[in-house]
Scaffold this active site. Structure first.
Site, PDB file in Angstrom:
ATOM      1  N   GLU A   3      -1.638 -13.084  -6.615  1.00  0.00           N
ATOM      2  CA  GLU A   3      -1.819 -11.512  -6.540  1.00  0.00           C
ATOM      3  C   GLU A   3      -3.502 -11.029  -7.352  1.00  0.00           C
ATOM      4  OE1 GLU A   3       0.655  -8.865  -8.190  1.00  0.00           O
ATOM      5  OE2 GLU A   3      -0.210  -6.879  -7.885  1.00  0.00           O
ATOM      6  N   ASN A  10       5.611  -3.232  -1.022  1.00  0.00           N
ATOM      7  CA  ASN A  10       6.098  -4.594  -2.129  1.00  0.00           C
ATOM      8  C   ASN A  10       6.636  -3.079  -3.040  1.00  0.00           C
ATOM      9  OD1 ASN A  10       6.364  -6.178  -3.966  1.00  0.00           O
ATOM     10  ND2 ASN A  10       4.447  -5.174  -5.155  1.00  0.00           N
ATOM     11  N   GLU A  11       7.871  -3.436  -4.125  1.00  0.00           N
ATOM     12  CA  GLU A  11       8.338  -2.693  -4.557  1.00  0.00           C
ATOM     13  C   GLU A  11       8.468  -1.137  -4.572  1.00  0.00           C
ATOM     14  OE1 GLU A  11       7.455  -3.897  -8.973  1.00  0.00           O
ATOM     15  OE2 GLU A  11       8.591  -6.104  -8.272  1.00  0.00           O
ATOM     16  N   TYR A  69      12.409 -10.226 -13.185  1.00  0.00           N
ATOM     17  CA  TYR A  69      12.003 -11.382 -14.285  1.00  0.00           C
ATOM     18  C   TYR A  69      12.934 -11.578 -15.688  1.00  0.00           C
ATOM     19  CZ  TYR A  69       7.865 -10.686 -11.976  1.00  0.00           C
ATOM     20  OH  TYR A  69       6.501 -10.672 -10.946  1.00  0.00           O
ATOM     21  N   GLU A 112       9.787 -12.397  -5.977  1.00  0.00           N
ATOM     22  CA  GLU A 112       9.186 -11.921  -7.165  1.00  0.00           C
ATOM     23  C   GLU A 112      10.356 -13.095  -8.384  1.00  0.00           C
ATOM     24  OE1 GLU A 112       6.881  -9.049  -8.897  1.00  0.00           O
ATOM     25  OE2 GLU A 112       6.470  -8.937  -6.597  1.00  0.00           O
ATOM     26  N   GLN A 136       3.626 -16.422 -11.409  1.00  0.00           N
ATOM     27  CA  GLN A 136       2.564 -16.411 -10.306  1.00  0.00           C
ATOM     28  C   GLN A 136       1.612 -17.579 -10.714  1.00  0.00           C
ATOM     29  OE1 GLN A 136      -0.534 -13.603  -9.417  1.00  0.00           O
ATOM     30  NE2 GLN A 136       1.643 -11.739  -9.791  1.00  0.00           N
TER      31      GLN A 136
END
Ligand code: AHR
Length: 514
Positions: free
Chosen positions: A47, A195-196, A264, A319, A368
């Protein structure tokens, strides 16, 4: 080609010095359907965030200190080639829904600058754009995964982007591409539609996003039946099962290849704890969050199965990884964190979960690649180090596109206070040459574990590699870059059709059986 299966297991308690009585039991079930572990679950994510792109992948064409090819670091390209990353997601993340791709093409001195609204409010000069990224993917030998701007972009912008990078014939966008130095299309297959969307991508409700998805994806042209796009819908935030339910219900399945999921490993979003120097309590909490991936995938899969029993639509965990407090003294918006043996445990255990669910999870992206969150690489000017996470992904890449050998695992617990987690995680596969690989992780930071496997054929040799270190907080530094690296593993013994493995505390082992 010989066939080996672990048929049953023996519970053996080794009492030799340094080893506890802990036991784990593995058994392989023959006769189960043949499933492939898609290499694409080994994807990475890059990113425009902190020093991931600028300073991480890209140092600029005029840099004289760091060896590069068209501004892309040669050391990074070599390391990622060795890692065999199958796909790379770009340009975000949250950044994607602020990104206008036309800002990043053409002469670099003419490109407009913008503010990176989500990540530190820094100036983004757009010197790394579409050509830079797609050419870099060719250099690394990885497939690009473009995340499109749905939150603040337009249908026309996305339509043009697809045409710009993929259209072979004469069109306004292919003409512009050629003028900017690229005659042939790149033929990008993987596309994220936002995204999201539930958060930084527009704070939408799932019903609203499902409609938006249908609209945007309609205008993303495949151009040919042989080059069909793989469209990924912005998926749920961790355990938001309703999000998956609504998307599976409201998006016609022929319009979507994959539905995303983000999770996460975090202790508490308000108190994430340090990346190094953490306590065992914090370690346990992180591992609990990491292992929650098993429940998440099972529950999202159950919803998907209800609407799509033939498993046409993939679950794309685009992710995942550990998220801690940033390193002291660094920009809080840059998400720069060190990477310890705890991250090796997260990586090994998570990949084992993905393997197990490879009938539905066919793509994933670690967050990432460089200098951000659970990175595989850290850079500091001309220096580069590989993290424990890098080494796990490299050891595990033998599973890419191999046939899953399902395991039934019975493991002892890793206990902390009144709580417990499974101490061992494992997965196995057979590659195209008939070689079996078994990955084992012992997350217990104090106790070694013994694992016994019984095979239905006689293997003639076992070799392996191990990643371990004295403590769970150990990590590589620019001063000591090779403190943690895989070494030959001598703790596996083959006796006839029985394989005995002594797994040290906090270790990852990959075995090869021939
Ligand atoms: O990976 C960092 C950020 O985490 C991404 O930009 C966003 O999608 C997620 O919330």
């Amino acid at each position: 080609m010989k066939k080996y299966f672990v048929l049953c297991c023996l519970l053996l308690a080794f009492t030799s010095k340094g080893f506890s009585q802990s036991q784990a039991k593995l058994s392989l079930q023959p006769g189960t359907p043949q499933l492939t572990i898609s290499k694409h679950i080994y994807g990475n994510f890059a990113e425009h965030l902190g020093k991931c792109i600028y300073g991480g992948f890209y140092v600029g064409e005029n840099n004289t200190k760091v060896p590069h090819t068209n501004g892309v670091r040669n050391d990074v390209v070599a390391a990622l080639k060795k890692l065999k990353i199958p796909n790379l997601r770009w340009p975000g993340g949250c950044f994607a829904d602020t990104y206008h791709w036309k800002d990043g093409i053409g002469p670099k001195d003419k490109r407009p600058a913008i503010v990176n609204r989500w990540w530190g409010g820094v100036t983004e000069d757009n010197s790394f754009g579409t050509h830079d990224f797609l050419n870099m993917c060719e250099l690394i030998g990885t497939e690009p995964y473009l995340a499109a701007n749905v939150g603040s972009g337009t249908v026309e912008e996305l339509t043009d982007w697809v045409q710009y990078v993929n259209f072979e014939g004469v069109s306004p966008m292919s003409k512009r591409r050629a003028e900017n130095g690229r005659e042939k299309p790149w033929k990008v297959k993987f596309w994220g539609v936002g995204n999201e969307a539930w958060g930084c991508g527009g704070n939408m409700k799932p019903e609203h996003y499902a409609n938006i998805y249908r609209q945007y994806s309609t205008f993303m042209a495949d151009w040919s039946n042989t080059d069909r796009l793989y469209r990924i819908a912005s998926g749920a935030n961790s355990s938001d099962y309703n999000w998956t339910e609504v998307l599976m219900r409201d998006i016609p399945h022929h319009m979507v290849s994959g539905i995303a999921l983000h999770h996460y490993s975090v202790i508490n979003w308000d108190k994430k704890g340090p990346a190094t120097g953490f306590s065992e309590e914090q370690y346990f909490a992180t591992m609990k969050s990491a292992l929650f991936m098993e429940e998440l995938i099972s529950k999202h899969t159950a919803i998907m199965d209800k609407y799509d029993p033939k498993k046409r639509v993939d679950l794309v965990v685009d992710e995942w990884g550990g998220w801690y407090e940033v390193e002291p003294g660094t920009n809080p918006g840059f998400l720069y964190q060190q990477n310890t043996m705890r991250d090796a445990m997260i990586a090994g255990a998570t990949l084992n979960i993905f393997h197990k669910h490879c009938d539905r999870v066919r793509m994933a992206n670690l967050a990432q690649s460089i200098n951000v969150l659970q990175a595989v690489i850290l850079t500091n000017d001309d220096k580069m180090i590989l993290t424990p996470t890098y080494h796990v992904l490299e050891m595990y890449n033998v599973h890419q596109d191999a046939t899953l050998l399902p395991l039934e695992l019975q493991t002892v617990d890793y206990t902390f206070g009144t709580e417990k987690l499974p101490a061992i995680s494992a997965s196995a596969s057979k590659d195209k040459n008939g070689v079996i690989h078994i990955s084992l992780v012992n997350i217990d930071p104090k106790k070694a574990q013994d694992v016994t496997l019984t095979l239905d054929g006689k293997a003639t040799a076992v070799t392996g590699r191990i990643l371990a270190s004295a403590t769970m907080t150990d990590h590589n530094t620019f001063e000591n870059p090779d403190k943690i690296k895989p070494v030959a593993f001598k703790g596996a013994q083959l006796k006839g059709n029985t394989l005995q493995v002594k797994l040290p505390a906090c270790s990852v082992v990959v075995l090869e059986l021939k």
